[in-house]
Design a protein around this motif. Structure first.
Motif, PDB file in Angstrom:
ATOM      1  N   UNK A   1       0.826  -1.206   0.000  1.00  0.00           N
ATOM      2  CA  UNK A   1       0.000   0.000   0.000  1.00  0.00           C
ATOM      3  C   UNK A   1       0.863   1.260   0.000  1.00  0.00           C
ATOM      4  N   UNK A   2       1.939   1.239   0.786  1.00  0.00           N
ATOM      5  CA  UNK A   2       2.828   2.403   0.842  1.00  0.00           C
ATOM      6  C   UNK A   2       3.488   2.647  -0.510  1.00  0.00           C
ATOM      7  N   UNK A   3       3.936   1.574  -1.148  1.00  0.00           N
ATOM      8  CA  UNK A   3       4.576   1.710  -2.462  1.00  0.00           C
ATOM      9  C   UNK A   3       3.588   2.255  -3.482  1.00  0.00           C
ATOM     10  N   UNK A   4       2.362   1.769  -3.446  1.00  0.00           N
ATOM     11  CA  UNK A   4       1.350   2.260  -4.383  1.00  0.00           C
ATOM     12  C   UNK A   4       1.097   3.752  -4.189  1.00  0.00           C
ATOM     13  N   UNK A   5       0.990   4.165  -2.920  1.00  0.00           N
ATOM     14  CA  UNK A   5       0.748   5.582  -2.632  1.00  0.00           C
ATOM     15  C   UNK A   5       1.941   6.437  -3.051  1.00  0.00           C
ATOM     16  N   UNK A   6       3.151   5.939  -2.818  1.00  0.00           N
ATOM     17  CA  UNK A   6       4.350   6.702  -3.158  1.00  0.00           C
ATOM     18  C   UNK A   6       4.540   6.815  -4.670  1.00  0.00           C
ATOM     19  N   UNK A   7       4.262   5.723  -5.383  1.00  0.00           N
ATOM     20  CA  UNK A   7       4.470   5.725  -6.835  1.00  0.00           C
ATOM     21  C   UNK A   7       3.360   6.493  -7.555  1.00  0.00           C
ATOM     22  N   UNK A   8       2.133   6.260  -7.152  1.00  0.00           N
ATOM     23  CA  UNK A   8       1.003   6.920  -7.821  1.00  0.00           C
ATOM     24  C   UNK A   8       0.884   8.388  -7.446  1.00  0.00           C
ATOM     25  N   UNK A   9       1.326   8.728  -6.209  1.00  0.00           N
ATOM     26  CA  UNK A   9       1.255  10.102  -5.697  1.00  0.00           C
ATOM     27  C   UNK A   9      -0.178  10.639  -5.735  1.00  0.00           C
ATOM     28  N   UNK A  10      -1.136   9.758  -5.544  1.00  0.00           N
ATOM     29  CA  UNK A  10      -2.537  10.166  -5.557  1.00  0.00           C
ATOM     30  C   UNK A  10      -2.940  10.795  -4.227  1.00  0.00           C
ATOM     31  N   UNK A  11      -3.974  11.597  -4.300  1.00  0.00           N
ATOM     32  CA  UNK A  11      -4.575  12.176  -3.106  1.00  0.00           C
ATOM     33  C   UNK A  11      -5.738  11.277  -2.703  1.00  0.00           C
ATOM     34  N   UNK A  12      -5.593  10.579  -1.579  1.00  0.00           N
ATOM     35  CA  UNK A  12      -6.610   9.635  -1.145  1.00  0.00           C
ATOM     36  C   UNK A  12      -7.588  10.231  -0.142  1.00  0.00           C
ATOM     37  N   UNK A  13      -7.680  11.561  -0.117  1.00  0.00           N
ATOM     38  CA  UNK A  13      -8.608  12.204   0.810  1.00  0.00           C
ATOM     39  C   UNK A  13     -10.060  11.864   0.500  1.00  0.00           C
ATOM     40  N   UNK A  14     -10.323  11.376  -0.722  1.00  0.00           N
ATOM     41  CA  UNK A  14     -11.693  10.999  -1.082  1.00  0.00           C
ATOM     42  C   UNK A  14     -12.171   9.800  -0.260  1.00  0.00           C
ATOM     43  N   UNK A  15     -11.243   9.120   0.412  1.00  0.00           N
ATOM     44  CA  UNK A  15     -11.605   7.987   1.250  1.00  0.00           C
ATOM     45  C   UNK A  15     -12.119   8.410   2.623  1.00  0.00           C
ATOM     46  N   UNK A  16     -12.101   9.697   2.910  1.00  0.00           N
ATOM     47  CA  UNK A  16     -12.493  10.173   4.244  1.00  0.00           C
ATOM     48  C   UNK A  16     -13.929   9.791   4.586  1.00  0.00           C
ATOM     49  N   UNK A  17     -14.832   9.880   3.600  1.00  0.00           N
ATOM     50  CA  UNK A  17     -16.220   9.495   3.847  1.00  0.00           C
ATOM     51  C   UNK A  17     -16.335   8.022   4.163  1.00  0.00           C
ATOM     52  N   UNK A  18     -15.629   7.198   3.403  1.00  0.00           N
ATOM     53  CA  UNK A  18     -15.609   5.765   3.664  1.00  0.00           C
ATOM     54  C   UNK A  18     -15.033   5.480   5.055  1.00  0.00           C
ATOM     55  N   UNK A  19     -13.979   6.214   5.429  1.00  0.00           N
ATOM     56  CA  UNK A  19     -13.347   6.014   6.731  1.00  0.00           C
ATOM     57  C   UNK A  19     -14.304   6.341   7.864  1.00  0.00           C
ATOM     58  N   UNK A  20     -15.054   7.433   7.722  1.00  0.00           N
ATOM     59  CA  UNK A  20     -15.990   7.828   8.778  1.00  0.00           C
ATOM     60  C   UNK A  20     -17.105   6.794   8.920  1.00  0.00           C
ATOM     61  N   UNK A  21     -17.659   6.370   7.783  1.00  0.00           N
ATOM     62  CA  UNK A  21     -18.714   5.358   7.816  1.00  0.00           C
ATOM     63  C   UNK A  21     -18.179   4.042   8.372  1.00  0.00           C
ATOM     64  N   UNK A  22     -16.978   3.686   7.943  1.00  0.00           N
ATOM     65  CA  UNK A  22     -16.362   2.457   8.436  1.00  0.00           C
ATOM     66  C   UNK A  22     -16.100   2.499   9.928  1.00  0.00           C
ATOM     67  N   UNK A  23     -15.706   3.663  10.433  1.00  0.00           N
ATOM     68  CA  UNK A  23     -15.461   3.811  11.869  1.00  0.00           C
ATOM     69  C   UNK A  23     -16.737   3.570  12.665  1.00  0.00           C
ATOM     70  N   UNK A  24     -17.843   4.122  12.192  1.00  0.00           N
ATOM     71  CA  UNK A  24     -19.122   3.929  12.879  1.00  0.00           C
ATOM     72  C   UNK A  24     -19.543   2.466  12.859  1.00  0.00           C
ATOM     73  N   UNK A  25     -19.337   1.820  11.720  1.00  0.00           N
ATOM     74  CA  UNK A  25     -19.681   0.398  11.600  1.00  0.00           C
ATOM     75  C   UNK A  25     -18.828  -0.444  12.541  1.00  0.00           C
ATOM     76  N   UNK A  26     -17.541  -0.152  12.604  1.00  0.00           N
ATOM     77  CA  UNK A  26     -16.633  -0.910  13.467  1.00  0.00           C
ATOM     78  C   UNK A  26     -17.009  -0.730  14.934  1.00  0.00           C
ATOM     79  N   UNK A  27     -17.344   0.489  15.336  1.00  0.00           N
ATOM     80  CA  UNK A  27     -17.751   0.733  16.721  1.00  0.00           C
ATOM     81  C   UNK A  27     -18.997  -0.086  17.055  1.00  0.00           C
ATOM     82  N   UNK A  28     -19.981  -0.066  16.150  1.00  0.00           N
ATOM     83  CA  UNK A  28     -21.210  -0.819  16.375  1.00  0.00           C
ATOM     84  C   UNK A  28     -20.936  -2.317  16.472  1.00  0.00           C
ATOM     85  N   UNK A  29     -20.094  -2.825  15.577  1.00  0.00           N
ATOM     86  CA  UNK A  29     -19.754  -4.247  15.581  1.00  0.00           C
ATOM     87  C   UNK A  29     -18.950  -4.623  16.826  1.00  0.00           C
ATOM     88  N   UNK A  30     -18.066  -3.726  17.248  1.00  0.00           N
ATOM     89  CA  UNK A  30     -17.245  -3.994  18.426  1.00  0.00           C
ATOM     90  C   UNK A  30     -18.109  -4.096  19.682  1.00  0.00           C
TER      91      UNK A  30
END
Length: 227
Positions: free
Chosen positions: A127-156
């Motif tokens: 994953x680190x190599x992909x991010x370093x080579x592609x140099x993409x901005x992955x901030x678009x994942x923030x929505x997924x991260x927030x939703x995923x965090x809520x799901x993980x808390x509920x499951x936990x």
């Protein structure tokens, strides 16, 4: 006019060079500190295993983790932040010791731990190599991260009371996806100038690696029929 354009070009070039230097510095400091904290965490885990330390109560673990995480964020812009990072990672390593001791005591435990360790390294470096080579901005994942965090808390929370094996496996899978996304986001943030604090970057990457390792170990154990 041409002199003005030339001056502007030089200024832009200088800014680009300064930005590249800053990015390289943050990356270098982050990976250096990450390596040191992982080594220190391994030492505290080994100490816990050698001393036959009892498993840490889940509530003590959560309070200790989030307390030290909060402290690290508060001290991230000072030299004390380095001490808090090692306190956090050392504590997490210590809590990992009894878990590893439990797995190592089983017939296939050593193989499972080494496989999980190798898989974690493969995922992180990939994953680190992909991010370093592609140099993409992955901030678009923030929505997924927030939703995923809520799901993980509920499951936990549900898993604390229900203790359903299938739910535990689903939680491990969710942790792996969430942590993988965190690695991409954090590395992308460093490359694209969104993160200039290597202490905070280190903490994010360390916690992600820790979660992937534990989750992968749980999944491999279930698939091998050890549980």
């Amino acid at each position: 006019m041409s002199q003005y354009q030339l001056g502007t070009t030089r200024s832009t070039t200088a800014q680009g060079q300064d930005s590249a230097v800053a990015v390289n510095k943050v990356l270098k400091n982050t990976y250096l500190l990450l390596g040191l904290t992982l080594a220190f965490s391994a030492l505290t885990a080994a100490f816990a295993m050698a001393s036959n330390a009892a498993p840490v109560n889940i509530w003590v673990m959560l309070i200790g983790f989030y307390g030290l995480l909060f402290l690290t964020h508060k001290l991230a812009n000072s030299a004390w932040g380095l001490l808090s990072v090692f306190a956090l990672t050392g504590f997490m390593g210590y809590t990992l010791g009894p878990i590893l001791g439990f797995y190592m005591a089983s017939a296939n435990g050593s193989q499972l731990v080494m496989t999980a360790l190798g898989g974690t390294a493969f995922i992180f470096f990939g994953l680190s190599a992909y991010a370093l080579v592609s140099r993409k901005d992955f901030s678009f994942l923030s929505g997924f991260m927030f939703a995923g965090f809520l799901v993980i808390i509920a499951m936990f929370i549900a898993n604390l009371f229900m203790q359903i094996p299938a739910l535990q496996l689903a939680l491990s899978g969710a942790f792996m996806l969430f942590s993988s996304a965190a690695i991409l986001m954090q590395t992308g943030a460093i490359i694209n100038g969104g993160e200039r604090n290597y202490i905070l970057a280190t903490v994010t990457l360390y916690v992600s690696i820790y979660n992937i390792f534990i989750s992968l170990l749980n999944l491999l154990t279930a698939l091998s029929g050890e549980e």
